[in-house]
Write a protein that holds these residues in place. Sequence first.
Motif, PDB file in Angstrom:
ATOM      1  N   ALA A 133       0.851  -1.198   0.000  1.00 28.50           N
ATOM      2  CA  ALA A 133       0.000   0.000   0.000  1.00 28.50           C
ATOM      3  C   ALA A 133       0.881   1.240   0.000  1.00 28.50           C
ATOM      4  CB  ALA A 133      -0.911   0.001   1.233  1.00 28.50           C
ATOM      5  N   ASN A 134       0.248   2.388  -0.003  1.00 25.95           N
ATOM      6  CA  ASN A 134       0.981   3.644   0.144  1.00 25.95           C
ATOM      7  C   ASN A 134       1.040   4.013   1.621  1.00 25.95           C
ATOM      8  OD1 ASN A 134       1.541   4.318  -2.603  1.00 25.95           O
ATOM      9  ND2 ASN A 134      -0.622   4.806  -2.853  1.00 25.95           N
ATOM     10  N   ALA A 135       2.241   4.189   2.135  1.00 28.89           N
ATOM     11  CA  ALA A 135       2.414   4.688   3.499  1.00 28.89           C
ATOM     12  C   ALA A 135       2.182   6.191   3.450  1.00 28.89           C
ATOM     13  CB  ALA A 135       3.818   4.369   3.999  1.00 28.89           C
ATOM     14  N   GLN A 136       1.404   6.692   4.402  1.00 26.85           N
ATOM     15  CA  GLN A 136       1.023   8.095   4.370  1.00 26.85           C
ATOM     16  C   GLN A 136       1.296   8.778   5.696  1.00 26.85           C
ATOM     17  OE1 GLN A 136      -2.760   8.972   2.491  1.00 26.85           O
ATOM     18  NE2 GLN A 136      -2.871   6.871   1.707  1.00 26.85           N
ATOM     19  N   GLY A 137       1.401  10.091   5.640  1.00 27.47           N
ATOM     20  CA  GLY A 137       1.595  10.861   6.860  1.00 27.47           C
ATOM     21  C   GLY A 137       1.411  12.341   6.609  1.00 27.47           C
ATOM     22  N   THR A 138       1.529  13.099   7.693  1.00 23.72           N
ATOM     23  CA  THR A 138       1.404  14.548   7.620  1.00 23.72           C
ATOM     24  C   THR A 138       2.454  15.193   8.524  1.00 23.72           C
ATOM     25  OG1 THR A 138      -0.166  14.652   9.462  1.00 23.72           O
ATOM     26  CG2 THR A 138      -1.102  14.461   7.255  1.00 23.72           C
ATOM     27  N   PHE A 139       2.675  16.463   8.299  1.00 21.95           N
ATOM     28  CA  PHE A 139       3.448  17.283   9.220  1.00 21.95           C
ATOM     29  C   PHE A 139       2.474  18.264   9.862  1.00 21.95           C
ATOM     30  CE2 PHE A 139       6.672  15.785   6.263  1.00 21.95           C
ATOM     31  CZ  PHE A 139       7.706  15.432   7.123  1.00 21.95           C
ATOM     32  N   LYS A 140       2.497  18.329  11.187  1.00 18.54           N
ATOM     33  CA  LYS A 140       1.491  19.101  11.909  1.00 18.54           C
ATOM     34  C   LYS A 140       1.859  20.567  12.131  1.00 18.54           C
ATOM     35  CE  LYS A 140      -0.711  15.498  14.601  1.00 18.54           C
ATOM     36  NZ  LYS A 140      -0.960  15.027  15.967  1.00 18.54           N
ATOM     37  N   THR A 141       3.128  20.917  12.055  1.00 22.06           N
ATOM     38  CA  THR A 141       3.542  22.292  12.360  1.00 22.06           C
ATOM     39  C   THR A 141       4.123  22.938  11.110  1.00 22.06           C
ATOM     40  OG1 THR A 141       4.026  21.594  14.625  1.00 22.06           O
ATOM     41  CG2 THR A 141       4.880  23.725  13.934  1.00 22.06           C
ATOM     42  N   VAL A 142       3.357  23.891  10.579  1.00 24.42           N
ATOM     43  CA  VAL A 142       3.692  24.538   9.314  1.00 24.42           C
ATOM     44  C   VAL A 142       3.554  26.053   9.485  1.00 24.42           C
ATOM     45  CG1 VAL A 142       3.113  24.689   6.856  1.00 24.42           C
ATOM     46  CG2 VAL A 142       2.715  22.550   8.099  1.00 24.42           C
ATOM     47  N   ALA A 143       4.495  26.798   8.920  1.00 26.67           N
ATOM     48  CA  ALA A 143       4.429  28.265   8.936  1.00 26.67           C
ATOM     49  C   ALA A 143       4.986  28.776   7.617  1.00 26.67           C
ATOM     50  CB  ALA A 143       5.239  28.828  10.105  1.00 26.67           C
ATOM     51  N   GLY A 144       4.724  30.045   7.326  1.00 27.78           N
ATOM     52  CA  GLY A 144       5.289  30.594   6.103  1.00 27.78           C
ATOM     53  C   GLY A 144       4.720  31.938   5.732  1.00 27.78           C
ATOM     54  N   THR A 145       5.341  32.543   4.746  1.00 29.85           N
ATOM     55  CA  THR A 145       4.952  33.857   4.249  1.00 29.85           C
ATOM     56  C   THR A 145       4.838  33.807   2.733  1.00 29.85           C
ATOM     57  OG1 THR A 145       6.176  34.895   6.057  1.00 29.85           O
ATOM     58  CG2 THR A 145       5.589  36.300   4.213  1.00 29.85           C
ATOM     59  N   ILE A 146       3.828  34.474   2.214  1.00 22.62           N
ATOM     60  CA  ILE A 146       3.608  34.547   0.771  1.00 22.62           C
ATOM     61  C   ILE A 146       3.560  36.014   0.366  1.00 22.62           C
ATOM     62  CG2 ILE A 146       2.030  33.993  -1.124  1.00 22.62           C
ATOM     63  CD1 ILE A 146       0.871  31.825   0.786  1.00 22.62           C
ATOM     64  N   SER A 147       4.249  36.336  -0.693  1.00 22.71           N
ATOM     65  CA  SER A 147       4.105  37.633  -1.349  1.00 22.71           C
ATOM     66  C   SER A 147       3.343  37.329  -2.639  1.00 22.71           C
ATOM     67  CB  SER A 147       5.480  38.242  -1.641  1.00 22.71           C
ATOM     68  OG  SER A 147       5.330  39.443  -2.351  1.00 22.71           O
ATOM     69  N   PHE A 148       2.096  37.784  -2.726  1.00 22.81           N
ATOM     70  CA  PHE A 148       1.209  37.370  -3.806  1.00 22.81           C
ATOM     71  C   PHE A 148       0.817  38.570  -4.661  1.00 22.81           C
ATOM     72  CE2 PHE A 148      -3.175  35.337  -4.825  1.00 22.81           C
ATOM     73  CZ  PHE A 148      -2.693  34.847  -6.019  1.00 22.81           C
ATOM     74  N   ASP A 149       1.297  38.580  -5.896  1.00 22.55           N
ATOM     75  CA  ASP A 149       0.984  39.631  -6.868  1.00 22.55           C
ATOM     76  C   ASP A 149      -0.067  39.072  -7.818  1.00 22.55           C
ATOM     77  OD1 ASP A 149       0.914  41.439  -8.992  1.00 22.55           O
ATOM     78  OD2 ASP A 149       3.023  41.971  -8.755  1.00 22.55           O
ATOM     79  N   LYS A 150      -1.308  39.453  -7.607  1.00 21.06           N
ATOM     80  CA  LYS A 150      -2.403  38.897  -8.411  1.00 21.06           C
ATOM     81  C   LYS A 150      -2.363  39.382  -9.871  1.00 21.06           C
ATOM     82  CE  LYS A 150      -5.511  38.552  -4.465  1.00 21.06           C
ATOM     83  NZ  LYS A 150      -4.796  39.404  -3.529  1.00 21.06           N
ATOM     84  N   GLU A 151      -1.751  40.545 -10.095  1.00 21.86           N
ATOM     85  CA  GLU A 151      -1.670  41.072 -11.459  1.00 21.86           C
ATOM     86  C   GLU A 151      -0.594  40.362 -12.278  1.00 21.86           C
ATOM     87  OE1 GLU A 151      -3.795  43.414 -12.730  1.00 21.86           O
ATOM     88  OE2 GLU A 151      -4.829  43.046 -10.844  1.00 21.86           O
TER      89      GLU A 151
END
Length: 192
Positions: free
Chosen positions: A44-62
């Motif tokens: 089967a596929n072994a699966q998992g997650t990471f519980k602690t995530v942080a970050g910053t995005i600079s998002f230019d919609k244009e």
Amino acid sequence: MKLFATTALLAGLFAAGPAFAADTYEIDPTHAWVGFKTKHGPWANAQGTFKTVAGTISFDKEDVTKSSIELTIEAASIDTNHEQRDTHLKSPDFLNVEEFPQITFKSTAIEKTGDNTAKVTGDLTLAGTTKPTTLDVTFNGEAALPWDANVIKSGFSATGTINGIDFGIAKMADFGLGPDVALEIDFEAIKK
């Protein structure tokens, strides 16, 4: 004459209107999911997650190609629904979380692929090894919270594949894992 030229230049800049600037977003850690799966032998596929995530995005919609993202994951927050396995995955055999406590991704280029999609290439650092990695990203939308119009969130989903052996996790083969690891990422980010 110089005064006239300077005045004309300033008038031209103001007439053109303000330049669009990218908006800054902080990833909401309570609405961030970083999942992974890898083949486990013929079963089967072994699966998992990471519980602690942080970050910053600079998002230019244009012009999405001018956007950027920095993501940080606490390696020790791995959860595969089995404590003994998680402990082993944190060891030097796999993630070596004591020496390399963080997994990071820093974008280096973004290519627009559709109205709401892009390929985001960046440097992924995992278990002390940095490799270029490309994620397929979808911008899901943006809206204010129904109960607080002052809080605006954007949502993103991303997928990609890495090779664990390329990141120096040679023990994967010993346990019949991988070597490919599929990534599935979803998060909401709050506009600052």
